[in-house]
Design an enzyme around this catalytic site. Structure first.
Site, PDB file in Angstrom:
ATOM      1  N   CYS A 202      -2.192   8.798   3.239  1.00  0.00           N
ATOM      2  CA  CYS A 202      -2.188   8.371   1.839  1.00  0.00           C
ATOM      3  C   CYS A 202      -3.549   8.580   1.193  1.00  0.00           C
ATOM      4  CB  CYS A 202      -1.786   6.900   1.736  1.00  0.00           C
ATOM      5  SG  CYS A 202      -0.089   6.572   2.263  1.00  0.00           S
TER       6      CYS A 202
ATOM      7  N   GLU B 173       0.886  -1.173   0.000  1.00  0.00           N
ATOM      8  CA  GLU B 173       0.000   0.000   0.000  1.00  0.00           C
ATOM      9  C   GLU B 173       0.914   1.210   0.000  1.00  0.00           C
ATOM     10  OE1 GLU B 173      -1.329   3.286   1.156  1.00  0.00           O
ATOM     11  OE2 GLU B 173      -1.841   2.360   3.080  1.00  0.00           O
TER      12      GLU B 173
END
Length: 467
Positions: free
Chosen positions: A263, A229
């Site tokens: 993020c 990720e």
């Protein structure tokens, strides 16, 4: 061995120094993980679940303690740090309740007497985790991995050693067997050696593109599974039919959550021409109203960035964007004095040729784009190398379908802010990584999905002794 330092981003004060593990200490921890796995994998789901529920209780009962560690070490507001501990308890309870169903044998009809799919744990999994959500990023890996019967080895970001040790303490206080979850205080330079060890079977990483590429490269050489990720430059698209006030207020929150260091924070605000001017004014007003200050103060909205290096990088990116032709509408200067503060900032009209157009800006900096229609909105949203989350604001059903189908992202939230949720798969496409965390998909990433076929044969007639 090197020393890892814990620094308070609000003051620059060194909170503590921690020695890296020696080679012998690291070897002992990997060996302990391998040994523990042999017994942990055979624990019934009910026993594992009871221990995960106990971990949730430890997180909830001492949430202010854990929250204080997070705030002092990486600068998130104290109230958000306490909420992070509570969310970690949620993911523990979620997998304690649902893991057995997610991993239950699945019957498949074939010509055999019986065919089914069984999920079997793999072994010790290395987790390379970032500093921005120092508990949540780890628990969303650890809860499903442990419930699946794996054991975890945590290599946390070097600037959050106290959080890393606290996580190990959570599982120790919960009563998990020694070796189920261990923190490895080591520098990034030793990650490859750990992953190359035959006893470590897989790795998961949340972090930067270069870190993900490095781990994936090492894992590829030794043929081990990875889940990545990575970064994101999430679009926040606002169309004329949107609930305008809700879109603006959510935009401010979505850009500055976790001091802008997320993020899945909205970073690029793509606004239809018909409402653009009004949106620009209101977004700037909302960003300017945010209070920047001590993250332990309940009145603070935006605390410091995690490190001095993060401030320097963000400042370089903003200055480069302005040099390339972007309009600076708000902020744009690092805050003077103690600590690593960068104020809420708004940029508009970054030229497509500017590197800042496609880079991830990891801090409270909003970038505005004006678009003429739906087609251009989709094109601009997809015109970056990332594909993690996306948020779209519209009441038009046709527009909703188009965004859901065409946005290149691991998630699309309609009239809502992107957020991770244990019940939903989480991950990205393009340079935002691969694989999924959370939900059913997340717990099945690190298991052997084994096909089992059983064919019953007629027993042969017994032979007589005289034959």
């Amino acid at each position: 061995m090197a020393t890892l330092s814990s620094v308070n981003p609000a003051t620059g004060e060194v909170l503590g120094r921690f020695e890296e593990l020696s080679d012998a200490e690291l070897e002992a921890r990997i060996a302990r993980a391998a040994q523990t796995f042999r017994s942990w994998r055979r624990r019934p789901f009910a026993e594992r679940a009871a221990l995960l529920v106990r971990a949730a209780e430890v997180l909830e009962q001492r949430k202010e303690h854990w929250g204080r560690i997070m705030t002092l070490e990486m600068g998130k507001t104290f109230r958000s740090a306490v909420a992070e501990a509570e969310k970690c308890a949620w993911v523990c309870r979620y997998y304690a309740e649902h893991a057995g169903r997610f991993l239950a044998d699945e019957e498949v009809k074939t010509s055999a007497t019986r065919s089914y799919v069984r999920c079997v744990p793999l072994g010790p999994v290395l987790a390379v985790m970032p500093w921005n959500f120092p508990f949540w990023q780890v628990l969303r890996f650890a809860a499903p991995a442990l419930m699946a019967g794996n054991v975890g080895l945590l290599k946390h970001a070097s600037n959050v050693p106290q959080s890393a040790l606290a996580l190990e303490e959570v599982f120790r206080l919960a009563g998990l067997p020694d070796g189920c979850f261990q923190t490895l205080l080591v520098s990034s330079s030793r990650v490859a050696r750990i992953l190359e060890d035959d006893r470590v079977v897989a790795a998961t990483l949340t972090g930067s593109e270069w870190a993900g590429a490095a781990v994936a490269s090492t894992a590829g050489k030794v043929l081990k599974k990875t889940v990545l990720e990575l970064g994101g430059s999430d679009p926040f698209v606002v169309m004329p039919s949107a609930a305008f006030d809700a879109a603006v207020s959510t935009a401010v929150t979505a850009r500055c959550i976790n001091n802008g260091q997320s993020c899945i924070a909205a970073k690029r605000f793509i606004v239809h021409d018909r409402i653009y001017d009004r949106f620009e004014r209101e977004l700037c007003r909302g960003m300017q109203a945010l209070r920047v200050g001590d993250p332990m103060d309940p009145a603070t909205d935006v605390g410091p960035l995690a490190t001095a290096a993060e401030v320097e990088k963000l400042d370089r990116q903003v200055r480069a964007a302005v040099r390339d032709g972007a309009r600076l509408l708000l902020g744009g200067e690092p805050q003077r004095g103690k600590g690593f503060y960068y104020p809420p900032t708004v940029l508009a009209g970054i030229p497509r040729a500017s590197p800042s157009y496609r880079e991830e800006l990891f801090g409270p900096v909003a970038v505005l784009h004006r678009v003429r229609d739906l087609d251009e909105a989709v094109a601009v949203a997809n015109d970056v190398p990332f594909g993690l989350g996306s948020s779209v604001w519209t009441s038009d059903e046709g527009e909703r379908r188009r965004f859901v189908d065409d946005l290149e992202a691991g998630a699309t939230f309609v009239n809502a802010m992107v957020a991770s949720d244990p019940r939903l798969p989480f991950g990205g496409v393009k340079r935002s990584g691969y694989g999924r965390e959370l939900a059913r998909e997340g717990i099945r990433e690190f298991v052997n999905v084994k096909a089992v076929v059983v064919q019953e044969l007629a027993a042969a007639a017994p032979r007589h002794a005289t034959e």
